[in-house]
Design an enzyme around this catalytic site. Structure first.
Site: not given
Length: 374
Positions: A219-221, A374
């Site tokens: 996952f990206d944050g 990000k």
């Protein structure tokens, strides 16, 4: 978002995820989309041969997958574009014993099923499993070929719906869907607006081999697990103000993003393995892969996850470095990011990356320089 980006292909189409798919000849790579038309509220769990359960939606982690991302149907699309709907349906019927080839979501679905096998060994009577629902806009005539394909690839997908062009979003809500994967960006945005975790998947020219025994989800944050609050500061005021904002608010929790609930669901299943002493042999592994810097802005993200009671197995703070090389080492079954720039970079390295069209980044050019936080 365009139909093709740097080797990634997507778009609404005839046998795909757009309501207009039966009215317009638009671009597409795979087939359909939909969920089961009738909620199963109050129905008893059914047990089938071999001790396999069909869990009730309220107990399962439900993943709804469009047939367009589970399988590939480029040949069928050409028939539709050149000869129209009737010839397309005739072609599908004539070839219904020929299975579709795997699409970008196929390894992810196989990994979900591998986790289910482990869960059933440890908890034979439990309904806390992944439940996969095939959703498709296709006409019922195409269903025979889809079912034959599922059986050919030995997939355990019993929940299946063909909406014949109608939107599946209401059905997704009835199924209490935890994640929806589609090739139709418009339907993904509609699902997100209804509070359903969703992402757009693409067909990539390069695909890296992934684990068959351990589900890996990255996952990206910001704007994925978390809200886009901090991203908005960066867009409006620049990097220095972003760092200042994060330092001033490091003890203030970030609000939740669209995929926080799916990470939560993964964590719930992970804990079932931990309870049996299998933390080191858990078949689910999660990753945070963010362009945030660790010292200057990472602490707030980690404190937020801890306050939510969520564990991330590995956290990579890249400080603006490209994500693709790191993802190539991780080899996730799927990676979620809100910026097409990072989705493209991951795909170039062979990672199956899914776009989460949420937050302030959707209002900016997707191609940004590597200093984006990000």
């Amino acid at each position: 978002m365009s139909g093709q980006v740097k080797g990634l292909k997507v778009g609404p189409s005839s046998n795909g995820d757009s309501r207009g798919s039966w009215e317009e000849k638009e671009d597409q790579d795979n087939v359909g989309l939909a969920t089961k038309p009738k909620p199963v509220t109050g129905r008893r769990t059914r047990k089938v041969e071999g001790g396999v359960f069909f869990p009730k939606p309220e107990n399962a982690v439900t993943v709804a997958v469009s047939s367009r991302v589970l399988f590939r149907t480029e040949r069928e699309q050409k028939v539709f574009e050149q000869d129209g709907v009737e010839e397309y349906l005739r072609f599908q019927i004539e070839h219904e014993n020929e299975p579709f080839t795997p699409g970008p979501a196929f390894p992810f679905v196989k990994a979900l099923e591998a986790v289910n096998c482990r869960l059933r060994e440890l908890y034979p009577q439990s309904e806390e499993l992944f439940d996969i629902v095939l959703v498709t806009y296709n006409h019922a005539h195409v269903g025979i070929r889809l079912i034959n394909t599922i059986n050919h690839h030995n997939l355990f997908i019993e929940r299946f719906c063909m909406t014949g062009g109608s939107s599946p979003i209401g059905y997704l809500k009835a199924w209490q869907t935890n994640l929806y994967l589609s090739a139709d960006a418009d339907k993904v945005r509609e699902a997100l607006s209804e509070g359903i975790a969703a992402a757009t998947m693409f067909t990539s020219e390069k695909v890296t081999e992934v684990s068959e025994s351990q589900l890996r989800v990255a996952f990206d944050g910001d704007a994925v697990l978390f809200s886009d609050e901090s991203e908005r500061i960066f867009k409006a005021h620049g990097l220095d103000k972003f760092f200042e904002h994060e330092r001033d608010n490091e003890d203030t929790l970030l609000d939740h993003g669209p995929l926080k609930g799916f990470l939560e669901a993964l964590g719930k299943l992970q804990k079932k393995f931990y309870a049996k002493g299998q933390r080191l042999d858990c078949p689910i592994r999660t990753y945070l892969v963010t362009a945030r810097s660790a010292a200057s802005s990472g602490i707030r993200a980690l404190k937020t996850l801890r306050a939510w009671g969520l564990e991330i197995d590995e956290a990579l703070f890249l400080a603006g470095a490209p994500k693709g090389p790191m993802l190539e080492k991780i080899r996730p079954h799927i990676y979620f990011d809100d910026q097409m720039f990072h989705v493209e970079g991951a795909a170039e390295m062979g990672t199956v990356a899914a776009h989460v069209p949420y937050g302030i980044a959707q209002k900016h050019n997707a191609k940004q320089n590597s200093s984006v936080r990000k």
